[in-house]
Structures are given as C-alpha cells and as structure tokens.
Design a protein around this motif. Structure first.
Motif, PDB file in Angstrom:
ATOM      1  N   SER A  73     -16.677  -7.289   8.607  1.00  0.00           N
ATOM      2  CA  SER A  73     -16.105  -6.067   7.752  1.00  0.00           C
ATOM      3  C   SER A  73     -17.117  -4.907   7.989  1.00  0.00           C
ATOM      4  N   ARG A  74     -18.472  -4.914   7.921  1.00  0.00           N
ATOM      5  CA  ARG A  74     -19.216  -3.861   7.929  1.00  0.00           C
ATOM      6  C   ARG A  74     -19.281  -3.284   9.342  1.00  0.00           C
ATOM      7  N   ILE A  75     -19.082  -4.076  10.417  1.00  0.00           N
ATOM      8  CA  ILE A  75     -19.297  -3.663  11.796  1.00  0.00           C
ATOM      9  C   ILE A  75     -17.738  -2.677  11.959  1.00  0.00           C
ATOM     10  N   LYS A  76     -16.743  -3.176  11.362  1.00  0.00           N
ATOM     11  CA  LYS A  76     -15.597  -2.586  11.744  1.00  0.00           C
ATOM     12  C   LYS A  76     -15.259  -1.391  10.814  1.00  0.00           C
ATOM     13  N   HIS A  77     -15.939  -1.359   9.440  1.00  0.00           N
ATOM     14  CA  HIS A  77     -15.261  -0.428   8.515  1.00  0.00           C
ATOM     15  C   HIS A  77     -16.606   0.408   8.002  1.00  0.00           C
ATOM     16  N   LYS A  78     -17.608  -0.173   7.972  1.00  0.00           N
ATOM     17  CA  LYS A  78     -18.761   0.549   7.259  1.00  0.00           C
ATOM     18  C   LYS A  78     -19.988   0.161   8.099  1.00  0.00           C
ATOM     19  N   PRO A  79     -19.950   0.633   9.326  1.00  0.00           N
ATOM     20  CA  PRO A  79     -21.523   0.203   9.940  1.00  0.00           C
ATOM     21  C   PRO A  79     -22.625   0.755   9.225  1.00  0.00           C
ATOM     22  N   ARG A  80     -23.691  -0.097   9.463  1.00  0.00           N
ATOM     23  CA  ARG A  80     -24.892   0.074   8.770  1.00  0.00           C
ATOM     24  C   ARG A  80     -25.926  -0.892   9.577  1.00  0.00           C
ATOM     25  N   SER A  81     -27.242  -0.552   9.228  1.00  0.00           N
ATOM     26  CA  SER A  81     -28.326  -1.352   9.794  1.00  0.00           C
ATOM     27  C   SER A  81     -28.225  -2.739   9.465  1.00  0.00           C
ATOM     28  N   MET A 100     -29.239 -14.826   8.448  1.00  0.00           N
ATOM     29  CA  MET A 100     -29.874 -15.054  10.003  1.00  0.00           C
ATOM     30  C   MET A 100     -28.872 -15.524  11.042  1.00  0.00           C
ATOM     31  N   ASP A 101     -28.152 -16.339  10.835  1.00  0.00           N
ATOM     32  CA  ASP A 101     -27.121 -16.663  11.660  1.00  0.00           C
ATOM     33  C   ASP A 101     -25.889 -15.738  11.728  1.00  0.00           C
ATOM     34  N   ALA A 102     -25.582 -15.282  10.666  1.00  0.00           N
ATOM     35  CA  ALA A 102     -24.559 -14.291  10.920  1.00  0.00           C
ATOM     36  C   ALA A 102     -24.822 -12.973  11.597  1.00  0.00           C
ATOM     37  N   LEU A 103     -26.167 -12.615  11.466  1.00  0.00           N
ATOM     38  CA  LEU A 103     -26.537 -11.327  11.818  1.00  0.00           C
ATOM     39  C   LEU A 103     -27.278 -11.576  13.203  1.00  0.00           C
ATOM     40  N   ASN A 104     -27.345 -12.892  13.629  1.00  0.00           N
ATOM     41  CA  ASN A 104     -27.803 -12.845  15.115  1.00  0.00           C
ATOM     42  C   ASN A 104     -27.347 -12.056  16.163  1.00  0.00           C
ATOM     43  N   ASP A 105     -26.212 -11.700  16.255  1.00  0.00           N
ATOM     44  CA  ASP A 105     -25.965 -10.824  17.370  1.00  0.00           C
ATOM     45  C   ASP A 105     -25.499  -9.571  17.029  1.00  0.00           C
ATOM     46  N   VAL A 106     -25.855  -9.036  15.891  1.00  0.00           N
ATOM     47  CA  VAL A 106     -25.595  -7.607  15.463  1.00  0.00           C
ATOM     48  C   VAL A 106     -26.789  -6.872  16.116  1.00  0.00           C
ATOM     49  N   ASP A 107     -26.442  -5.581  16.780  1.00  0.00           N
ATOM     50  CA  ASP A 107     -27.180  -4.750  17.603  1.00  0.00           C
ATOM     51  C   ASP A 107     -27.324  -3.517  16.772  1.00  0.00           C
ATOM     52  N   ASP A 108     -28.476  -2.973  16.340  1.00  0.00           N
ATOM     53  CA  ASP A 108     -28.566  -2.103  15.492  1.00  0.00           C
ATOM     54  C   ASP A 108     -28.157  -0.811  16.213  1.00  0.00           C
ATOM     55  N   GLN A 109     -28.463  -0.711  17.649  1.00  0.00           N
ATOM     56  CA  GLN A 109     -28.209   0.443  18.340  1.00  0.00           C
ATOM     57  C   GLN A 109     -26.684   0.592  18.408  1.00  0.00           C
ATOM     58  N   ASP A 110     -25.906  -0.225  18.467  1.00  0.00           N
ATOM     59  CA  ASP A 110     -24.539  -0.212  18.669  1.00  0.00           C
ATOM     60  C   ASP A 110     -23.873   0.055  17.205  1.00  0.00           C
ATOM     61  N   ALA A 115     -21.669   4.035  13.439  1.00  0.00           N
ATOM     62  CA  ALA A 115     -21.725   4.818  12.004  1.00  0.00           C
ATOM     63  C   ALA A 115     -21.825   6.482  12.289  1.00  0.00           C
ATOM     64  N   GLY A 116     -22.569   6.745  13.455  1.00  0.00           N
ATOM     65  CA  GLY A 116     -22.664   8.289  13.752  1.00  0.00           C
ATOM     66  C   GLY A 116     -21.409   8.964  14.345  1.00  0.00           C
ATOM     67  N   GLN A 117     -20.556   8.157  15.004  1.00  0.00           N
ATOM     68  CA  GLN A 117     -19.432   8.641  15.851  1.00  0.00           C
ATOM     69  C   GLN A 117     -18.531   9.523  15.080  1.00  0.00           C
ATOM     70  N   ARG A 118     -17.955   8.932  13.934  1.00  0.00           N
ATOM     71  CA  ARG A 118     -17.066   9.762  13.331  1.00  0.00           C
ATOM     72  C   ARG A 118     -17.622  11.186  12.588  1.00  0.00           C
ATOM     73  N   LEU A 119     -18.506  10.880  11.969  1.00  0.00           N
ATOM     74  CA  LEU A 119     -19.381  12.253  11.564  1.00  0.00           C
ATOM     75  C   LEU A 119     -19.631  13.117  12.752  1.00  0.00           C
ATOM     76  N   ALA A 120     -20.032  12.902  13.933  1.00  0.00           N
ATOM     77  CA  ALA A 120     -20.295  13.727  15.125  1.00  0.00           C
ATOM     78  C   ALA A 120     -19.122  13.943  15.505  1.00  0.00           C
ATOM     79  N   ASP A 121     -18.026  13.555  15.433  1.00  0.00           N
ATOM     80  CA  ASP A 121     -16.731  14.286  15.887  1.00  0.00           C
ATOM     81  C   ASP A 121     -16.339  15.393  14.906  1.00  0.00           C
TER      82      ASP A 121
END
Length: 158
Positions: A73-81, A100-110, A115-121
């Motif tokens: 949900s965070r990845i899709k709707h409200k990206p954060r670190s 830790m298991d749930a966040l294992n594959d989360v990439d902060d750079q992505d 998170a910044g894309q919508r605001l940048a647009d």
C-alpha cells in the motif's frame, strides 16, 4: 446459580469481543497487537485471548500478511522511506522479524523517485523556478524519511 450467570457472562463477553474485532477487521486488516490494544479497554484478557486465537485459526489475523499488505500500500499510494515504513509497522505491533521480511526488497532509491515524481510534475507544470523545485522537492522527500544522499540523487534525477 451465580456460577451459571458468570459463565453466560463470559460467553457474552467473548461474543461481544468477537463482534468488535470483526468490525475492526471489516474496516481494514489489523495486527494482533492492534486488536488486543483496541479490545483491552472493554473486554477481559481471557475474552481477548479467545477472540485472537479464533481469528488466528480463521486466518483473519496474520501479521506477516499484514506487513506485506502495508508495504504494498505504501509503495503504491504513499511512497516513503524503508525506515519510515519500519517505524509505522513497529507502532502497529508487527514484530521486527516480520517487518524485516516485508521490507527486504524495498529500494529507497525507487521509493524516493516515486514519492517525488508527482510533486515534480506539478512543480514543472506551474513553472517553478529551479530553486523552488529543489527546495520543495527536498522538503517533500525529507518528510517521507529519506536520507540526504537519496534525496540529492533523486532531486538531480527528477
């Protein structure tokens, strides 16, 4: 006679506690800790334990599944670190291992880029100055828990 009344009261407590728990789960998935916390001010520990065991047995409570859904949900709707999501899951009562298991594959750079894309647009469409663009985007990403290195890279990229 009092003993029968006491047993009926316990059964009623269990039924009422189960009803409350199901209503909470109808709104959104919950962690075991959330259910316990929300029921604790109205029901006995015994009633809460009974309800939690039934919910676990019926797969209506599953902290592993909850953590994965929260992450998605965070990845899709409200990206954060990753760190901010970790803190949210901690406050919701998810164990460190499950988090830790749930966040294992989360990439902060992505996540920062998303998170910044919508605001940048929006800033580009409003013809924001380069300084405003950098300042607003940096603040936006800081509030979402990203570190300086990731923010710097993301602002340049956007």
């Amino acid at each position: 006679m009092t003993n029968n009344h006491y047993n009926t009261s316990n059964v009623n407590d269990d039924v009422k506690a189960m009803g409350s728990a199901v209503r909470l789960l109808a709104y959104r998935s919950r962690t075991e800790a959330e259910i316990r916390r929300r029921l604790s001010n109205r029901y006995s520990d015994k009633a809460i334990d009974t309800v939690v065991q039934k919910l676990l047995k019926q797969n209506l409570l599953d902290d592993v599944k909850f953590a994965a859904e929260w992450r998605d949900s965070r990845i899709k709707h409200k990206p954060r670190s990753k760190n901010m999501i970790r803190q949210e899951l901690y406050r919701l009562g998810v164990s460190d291992t499950n988090t830790m298991d749930a966040l294992n594959d989360v990439d902060d750079q992505d996540m920062a880029y998303q998170a910044g894309q919508r605001l940048a647009d929006r800033l580009v469409s409003r013809n924001a100055t380069k300084e405003d663009f950098k300042r607003k985007l940096t603040g936006h990403l800081q509030r979402r828990g990203f570190n300086y290195q990731i923010i710097s890279t993301t602002v340049k990229r956007l």
